[in-house]
Motif scaffolding. Structure first.
Motif, PDB file in Angstrom:
ATOM      1  N   ASP A 134       0.674  -1.194   0.103  1.00 51.40           N
ATOM      2  CA  ASP A 134      -0.010  -0.229  -0.085  1.00 51.40           C
ATOM      3  C   ASP A 134       0.963   1.301   0.010  1.00 51.40           C
ATOM      4  N   TYR A 135       0.598   2.103  -0.976  1.00 51.58           N
ATOM      5  CA  TYR A 135       1.432   3.301  -1.055  1.00 51.58           C
ATOM      6  C   TYR A 135       0.682   4.684  -0.476  1.00 51.58           C
ATOM      7  N   THR A 136       1.256   5.199   0.353  1.00 50.35           N
ATOM      8  CA  THR A 136       0.849   6.496   0.848  1.00 50.35           C
ATOM      9  C   THR A 136       1.062   7.852   0.166  1.00 50.35           C
ATOM     10  N   VAL A 137      -0.098   8.387  -0.638  1.00 48.96           N
ATOM     11  CA  VAL A 137       0.032   9.393  -1.463  1.00 48.96           C
ATOM     12  C   VAL A 137       0.632  10.644  -0.875  1.00 48.96           C
ATOM     13  N   PRO A 138       1.846  11.036  -1.120  1.00 47.83           N
ATOM     14  CA  PRO A 138       2.463  12.208  -0.599  1.00 47.83           C
ATOM     15  C   PRO A 138       1.900  13.611  -0.697  1.00 47.83           C
ATOM     16  N   ILE A 139       0.638  13.960  -0.227  1.00 43.49           N
ATOM     17  CA  ILE A 139      -0.079  15.055  -0.479  1.00 43.49           C
ATOM     18  C   ILE A 139      -0.322  15.587   0.920  1.00 43.49           C
ATOM     19  N   THR A 140       0.179  16.814   1.366  1.00 45.40           N
ATOM     20  CA  THR A 140      -0.351  17.554   2.612  1.00 45.40           C
ATOM     21  C   THR A 140      -1.625  17.556   2.993  1.00 45.40           C
ATOM     22  N   GLY A 141      -2.142  17.230   4.044  1.00 47.04           N
ATOM     23  CA  GLY A 141      -3.368  17.318   4.365  1.00 47.04           C
ATOM     24  C   GLY A 141      -4.543  16.422   3.582  1.00 47.04           C
ATOM     25  N   LEU A 142      -3.660  15.326   3.041  1.00 45.91           N
ATOM     26  CA  LEU A 142      -4.593  14.351   1.998  1.00 45.91           C
ATOM     27  C   LEU A 142      -5.857  13.716   2.981  1.00 45.91           C
ATOM     28  N   SER A 143      -7.055  13.885   2.459  1.00 38.64           N
ATOM     29  CA  SER A 143      -8.209  13.121   2.937  1.00 38.64           C
ATOM     30  C   SER A 143      -8.341  11.676   2.440  1.00 38.64           C
ATOM     31  N   ARG A 144      -8.434  11.561   1.022  1.00 40.82           N
ATOM     32  CA  ARG A 144      -9.036  10.536   0.339  1.00 40.82           C
ATOM     33  C   ARG A 144      -8.046  10.637  -1.079  1.00 40.82           C
ATOM     34  N   ALA A 145      -7.592   9.127  -1.339  1.00 40.09           N
ATOM     35  CA  ALA A 145      -7.082   8.846  -2.672  1.00 40.09           C
ATOM     36  C   ALA A 145      -7.833   7.667  -3.179  1.00 40.09           C
ATOM     37  N   TRP A 146      -8.282   8.209  -4.447  1.00 42.59           N
ATOM     38  CA  TRP A 146      -9.227   7.164  -4.912  1.00 42.59           C
ATOM     39  C   TRP A 146      -9.243   6.953  -6.447  1.00 42.59           C
ATOM     40  N   ALA A 147      -9.593   5.875  -6.928  1.00 42.19           N
ATOM     41  CA  ALA A 147      -9.593   5.428  -8.334  1.00 42.19           C
ATOM     42  C   ALA A 147      -8.286   5.748  -8.909  1.00 42.19           C
ATOM     43  N   PRO A 148      -7.410   5.049  -8.662  1.00 47.12           N
ATOM     44  CA  PRO A 148      -5.880   5.034  -9.477  1.00 47.12           C
ATOM     45  C   PRO A 148      -6.125   4.342 -10.575  1.00 47.12           C
ATOM     46  N   GLU A 149      -5.480   4.928 -11.579  1.00 40.00           N
ATOM     47  CA  GLU A 149      -5.641   4.302 -13.037  1.00 40.00           C
ATOM     48  C   GLU A 149      -4.291   4.515 -13.871  1.00 40.00           C
ATOM     49  N   TRP A 150      -4.039   3.543 -14.340  1.00 44.30           N
ATOM     50  CA  TRP A 150      -2.668   3.273 -14.967  1.00 44.30           C
ATOM     51  C   TRP A 150      -2.799   4.018 -16.289  1.00 44.30           C
ATOM     52  N   PHE A 151      -1.359   4.735 -16.634  1.00 46.61           N
ATOM     53  CA  PHE A 151      -1.450   5.149 -18.182  1.00 46.61           C
ATOM     54  C   PHE A 151       0.139   5.034 -18.388  1.00 46.61           C
ATOM     55  N   VAL A 152       0.254   4.335 -19.606  1.00 49.62           N
ATOM     56  CA  VAL A 152       1.340   4.117 -20.209  1.00 49.62           C
ATOM     57  C   VAL A 152       1.866   4.903 -21.305  1.00 49.62           C
ATOM     58  N   ASP A 153       2.775   5.993 -21.348  1.00 47.04           N
ATOM     59  CA  ASP A 153       2.911   6.717 -22.526  1.00 47.04           C
ATOM     60  C   ASP A 153       3.600   6.201 -23.594  1.00 47.04           C
ATOM     61  N   SER A 154       3.581   6.769 -24.756  1.00 48.75           N
ATOM     62  CA  SER A 154       4.343   6.414 -25.989  1.00 48.75           C
ATOM     63  C   SER A 154       5.830   6.195 -25.796  1.00 48.75           C
ATOM     64  N   ASP A 155       6.205   6.730 -24.890  1.00 44.86           N
ATOM     65  CA  ASP A 155       7.823   6.396 -24.615  1.00 44.86           C
ATOM     66  C   ASP A 155       7.892   5.293 -23.444  1.00 44.86           C
ATOM     67  N   GLY A 156       6.772   4.714 -23.044  1.00 45.22           N
ATOM     68  CA  GLY A 156       7.140   3.660 -22.249  1.00 45.22           C
ATOM     69  C   GLY A 156       6.925   3.869 -20.666  1.00 45.22           C
ATOM     70  N   SER A 157       7.012   5.258 -20.485  1.00 43.30           N
ATOM     71  CA  SER A 157       6.909   5.595 -19.025  1.00 43.30           C
ATOM     72  C   SER A 157       5.639   5.028 -18.385  1.00 43.30           C
ATOM     73  N   VAL A 158       5.518   4.925 -17.249  1.00 38.94           N
ATOM     74  CA  VAL A 158       4.198   4.353 -16.715  1.00 38.94           C
ATOM     75  C   VAL A 158       3.968   5.343 -15.233  1.00 38.94           C
ATOM     76  N   SER A 159       2.653   5.588 -15.500  1.00 40.07           N
ATOM     77  CA  SER A 159       2.273   6.505 -14.449  1.00 40.07           C
ATOM     78  C   SER A 159       0.806   6.014 -13.753  1.00 40.07           C
ATOM     79  N   VAL A 160       0.679   6.626 -12.673  1.00 39.48           N
ATOM     80  CA  VAL A 160      -0.899   6.186 -12.163  1.00 39.48           C
ATOM     81  C   VAL A 160      -1.498   7.747 -12.092  1.00 39.48           C
ATOM     82  N   ILE A 161      -2.765   7.747 -12.547  1.00 40.80           N
ATOM     83  CA  ILE A 161      -3.544   8.898 -12.157  1.00 40.80           C
ATOM     84  C   ILE A 161      -4.534   8.620 -11.165  1.00 40.80           C
ATOM     85  N   VAL A 162      -4.682   9.424 -10.188  1.00 39.81           N
ATOM     86  CA  VAL A 162      -5.293   9.364  -8.770  1.00 39.81           C
ATOM     87  C   VAL A 162      -6.148  10.575  -8.367  1.00 39.81           C
TER      88      VAL A 162
END
Length: 462
Positions: A134-162
């Motif tokens: 489980d990964y704690t999203v490092p945002i100050t004062g975070l209340s909720r981190a919901w619905a993370p979604e993978w995104f792989v860019d054309s250069d192969g880099s991997v991201s999560v949109i949360v």
């Protein structure tokens, strides 16, 4: 044919009659009925596979795994395939990494609870999953981190949109980007808010076409899925479609967008307002969309998922330019047979007449409209095509319409070695037996329909 012959029930008859409006007498000649979508067959020796990992409407402590070869009829691969060691699993997003593993990321708590973490799990086969962390999203004062979604860019880099909110306004969400900084997907960049989408947007799905990023995001205030574009992954995005711009309705969330074999785009979304799950297609680069349809079989059961598409080896295959007989997978003595041009399913045995055996023998050829698909020719040179719900044999008139009507795409059957045949010009419609007749009907996602639409290519009777 029903599986309880000889007489179909009134309910079954009404369902069969409802496949198309009464005014549409000939499949393929009902303008605008299903749009201009055509199915597309994978190359020989390969198959398309779509996978989803939804949590259940009745249980957000586990997820099921489903797969489909047509992006519509999803069959269960494993129930309760993954249960995290603690907390919940909601809004699971899946992708396949370059290391060969499948990964899911997910919301770790229910919507009522504060949730500062997102979960990660891994699988080598989409069926057996291992919890990673489980990964704690490092945002100050975070209340909720919901619905993370993978995104792989054309250069192969991997991201999560949360989607994240802070304690000062815990129900106002903003999409943030976390970019993986190592191949193991265990280290992440600092969160960056996606510019231009604005606050109170959640469940942001992004696909890249050429150099443009296309965002589908739920406006949490209006309850509609909106659309915008940007030239950079982090924005700024320009939201150009708001309200009920696509005709999907309100109280829709969790969009997931994929490209089908035929080049069209399909969006799946959770109709949490009415308990259904929907899909809709676009054939003009997201400008217009087909009327949303409930996803057969799992609508009302599955909740908030993303979809991955793969090309895999194998899949159903028929030897072209070979004579075959086609046997029902669930009625082992019944075979396709041409009777007065119509295709029926009588009993055929070694004691049947020579004429009956000849009428139950066909040549499998390359599809008239798609060489990767197949068509069926009888001894007289006529082709199987769909006409007014029925399978029948007619002479090829050389038109594109006939070629489409006479082309079928092999799909995985319900039993080992069996094949289903999807209509080329009516995606989601399959040849199936009903009351000893071979018909073309829309899949309802049930095991019974899959069994009735599955056939085994055997040594030819004649």
């Amino acid at each position: 044919m029903t599986t309880r012959p000889p007489a179909p029930s009134r309910r079954a008859l009404l369902r069969a009659m409802a496949v198309l409006p009464a005014t549409a007498l000939v499949l393929g000649e009902a303008p605008g009925l299903l749009g201009t979508a055509l199915a597309a067959a994978p190359a020989a020796g390969s198959a398309t596979r779509y996978t989803i990992v939804p949590f259940l409407d009745s249980n957000d402590a586990t997820v099921n795994v489903y797969q489909s070869d047509d992006a519509t009829d999803f069959r269960l691969v494993r129930a309760s395939a993954y249960t995290p060691p603690a907390n919940r699993i909601r809004d699971a997003s899946i992708f396949k990494h370059t290391d060969g593993y499948y990964y899911v990321t997910y919301t770790t708590h229910t919507w009522q609870d504060a949730s500062t973490t997102i979960g990660f799990a891994r699988s080598s086969d989409r069926v057996n999953w291992t919890f990673l962390y489980d990964y704690t999203v490092p945002i100050t004062g975070l209340s909720r981190a919901w619905a993370p979604e993978w995104f792989v860019d054309s250069d192969g880099s991997v991201s999560v949109i949360v989607s994240c909110s802070v304690t000062s306004d815990e129900w106002i969400f903003t999409p943030y980007l976390l970019k993986a900084t190592n191949a193991a997907l265990t280290a992440w960049s600092s969160p960056v808010a996606l510019s231009g989408i604005g606050a109170n947007h959640i469940d942001t799905c992004i696909v890249k076409v050429g150099s443009t990023y296309h965002a589908f995001t739920k406006n949490e205030t209006a309850k509609y899925i909106e659309y915008g574009t940007a030239s950079s992954l982090t924005g700024p995005y320009t939201i150009t479609r708001t309200g009920d711009w696509a005709g999907w309705g309100s109280y829709r969330e969790g969009p997931s967008v994929i490209r089908l074999d035929n080049g069209a785009w399909r969006i799946f979304f959770d109709g949490y307002g009415d308990g259904a799950y929907y899909y809709s297609d676009s054939h003009d680069s997201f400008a217009t969309w087909s009327a949303p349809k409930a996803l057969p079989g799992i609508s009302g059961t599955a909740r908030h998922f993303t979809v991955i598409k793969e090309t895999v080896t194998g899949g159903p295959a028929l030897t072209k330019n070979a004579t075959r007989s086609l046997r029902s997978a669930n009625y082992g003595t019944r075979y396709w047979q041409e009777q007065s041009a119509l295709l029926n399913l009588p009993v055929v045995t070694s004691s049947s007449t020579t004429a009956e055996k000849q009428a139950s023998t066909f040549t499998v050829v390359a599809g008239l409209a798609d060489a990767n698909a197949c068509s069926f020719r009888d001894a007289a040179g006529n082709y199987l095509r769909h006409y007014s719900f029925r399978g029948r044999f007619d002479a090829d008139d050389g038109t594109a319409s006939f070629a489409k009507d006479a082309t079928f795409i092999p799909r995985t059957g319900s039993a080992s070695g069996s094949v289903r045949f999807e209509s080329y010009n009516y995606p989601g419609y399959y040849l199936r037996h009903y009351n000893y007749q071979l018909r073309v009907e829309q899949s309802d996602g049930t095991d019974l329909f899959r069994q009735d639409s599955s056939f085994v290519a055997t040594t030819a009777w004649a």
